[in-house]
Scaffold this motif. Structure first.
Motif, PDB file in Angstrom:
ATOM      1  N   VAL A  20       0.834  -1.202   0.000  1.00  0.00           N
ATOM      2  CA  VAL A  20       0.000   0.000   0.000  1.00  0.00           C
ATOM      3  C   VAL A  20       0.869   1.253   0.000  1.00  0.00           C
ATOM      4  O   VAL A  20       0.627   2.202  -0.761  1.00  0.00           O
ATOM      5  CB  VAL A  20      -0.963  -0.007   1.208  1.00  0.00           C
ATOM      6  CG1 VAL A  20      -1.669   1.333   1.335  1.00  0.00           C
ATOM      7  CG2 VAL A  20      -1.990  -1.126   1.058  1.00  0.00           C
TER       8      VAL A  20
ATOM      9  N   SER B 191       1.251   3.910  -3.343  1.00  0.00           N
ATOM     10  CA  SER B 191       0.375   5.062  -3.115  1.00  0.00           C
ATOM     11  C   SER B 191       1.125   6.367  -3.361  1.00  0.00           C
ATOM     12  O   SER B 191       2.220   6.572  -2.821  1.00  0.00           O
ATOM     13  CB  SER B 191      -0.174   5.049  -1.681  1.00  0.00           C
ATOM     14  OG  SER B 191      -0.968   3.905  -1.472  1.00  0.00           O
TER      15      SER B 191
ATOM     16  N   PHE C  11      -3.962  10.100  -0.798  1.00  0.00           N
ATOM     17  CA  PHE C  11      -2.691   9.600  -0.282  1.00  0.00           C
ATOM     18  C   PHE C  11      -2.761   9.376   1.230  1.00  0.00           C
ATOM     19  O   PHE C  11      -2.294   8.344   1.735  1.00  0.00           O
ATOM     20  CB  PHE C  11      -1.572  10.594  -0.621  1.00  0.00           C
ATOM     21  CG  PHE C  11      -0.264  10.292   0.035  1.00  0.00           C
ATOM     22  CD1 PHE C  11       0.527   9.256  -0.428  1.00  0.00           C
ATOM     23  CD2 PHE C  11       0.172  11.038   1.125  1.00  0.00           C
ATOM     24  CE1 PHE C  11       1.743   8.963   0.190  1.00  0.00           C
ATOM     25  CE2 PHE C  11       1.369  10.757   1.741  1.00  0.00           C
ATOM     26  CZ  PHE C  11       2.157   9.719   1.278  1.00  0.00           C
TER      27      PHE C  11
ATOM     28  N   HIS D 177      -4.661   6.217   2.093  1.00  0.00           N
ATOM     29  CA  HIS D 177      -3.862   5.011   1.855  1.00  0.00           C
ATOM     30  C   HIS D 177      -2.831   4.811   2.967  1.00  0.00           C
ATOM     31  O   HIS D 177      -2.589   3.680   3.405  1.00  0.00           O
ATOM     32  CB  HIS D 177      -3.170   5.103   0.501  1.00  0.00           C
ATOM     33  CG  HIS D 177      -4.108   4.947  -0.648  1.00  0.00           C
ATOM     34  ND1 HIS D 177      -3.717   5.109  -1.967  1.00  0.00           N
ATOM     35  CD2 HIS D 177      -5.437   4.649  -0.697  1.00  0.00           C
ATOM     36  CE1 HIS D 177      -4.749   4.917  -2.765  1.00  0.00           C
ATOM     37  NE2 HIS D 177      -5.806   4.629  -2.007  1.00  0.00           N
TER      38      HIS D 177
END
Length: 204
Positions: A52, A56, A158, A161
């Motif tokens: 992740v 991201s 962002f 995430h």
């Protein structure tokens, strides 16, 4: 009469001993299964968090300048990334060690080493989570007294995430907290059993 009573007592002792061995084997199987599952989940949590974070990013246009948000821009997020990588690798290696223990048999010394490993990883993962949490809080809410403004209102995707990655890292922390409790419990009872065994051997 006396020989019959002695034989009955001996038979009862043998049955009790066999029952104790069966219960002990069942508890050991449950212990190793729990250890394997929790370590596997810890590896999955941290690997997912790494994916992740690595994938991201968000690009915005601010005052005519193009700004790209990425985890590598923050030293705290880089620390979380590295700590998650170490935790993931250590979880997989310790999983192999647990399988080896299951085949070779229980040894209190080996469980103590496992307990030390879990303690070190526990401290590492909570350090990464704490650092990322502090930076994430300031990024989302800011700090007016220090003059630090929130940035998540501009790079919301962002930040979301990164929040997911942080939650996954905390799940890894709770996994290792459970592993530490299990390992310490096994070391304590293993040392107690060894002491009682030595006491029985010392008695005439």
């Amino acid at each position: 009469m006396a020989p019959e009573v002695a034989r009955e007592k001996a038979s009862d002792m043998v049955q009790a001993k066999s029952l104790g061995v069966a219960v002990s084997n069942t508890s050991k199987r449950g212990f190793f299964m729990a250890q394997s599952l929790v370590r596997f989940f810890a590896a999955v949590f941290t690997l997912t968090a790494i994916c992740v974070m690595a994938t991201s990013s968000q690009t915005i246009l601010l005052l005519g300048f193009t700004i790209k948000a990425h985890y590598s821009d923050s030293s705290s997020m880089r620390f979380l990334f590295v700590s998650d990588a170490i935790v993931s690798a250590s979880s997989l290696l310790s999983l192999i060690f647990v399988f080896h223990l299951r085949r070779s048999g229980s040894n209190p010394k080996h469980f103590f080493y496992l307990f030390l490993h879990d303690m070190v990883i526990l401290v590492l993962v909570i350090s990464g989570c704490a650092a990322a949490t502090a930076v994430g809080y300031i990024s989302r809410y800011g700090e007016e007294k220090m003059g630090w403004m929130a940035v998540c209102n501009r790079v919301g995707i962002f930040c979301n995430h990164m929040t997911i990655a942080l939650v996954l890292s905390y799940l890894a922390f709770f996994s290792y907290f459970a592993l530490t409790v299990m390992s310490s419990n096994t070391v304590m009872y293993g040392a107690n059993d060894e002491y009682q065994s030595s006491e029985r051997q010392a008695c005439p």
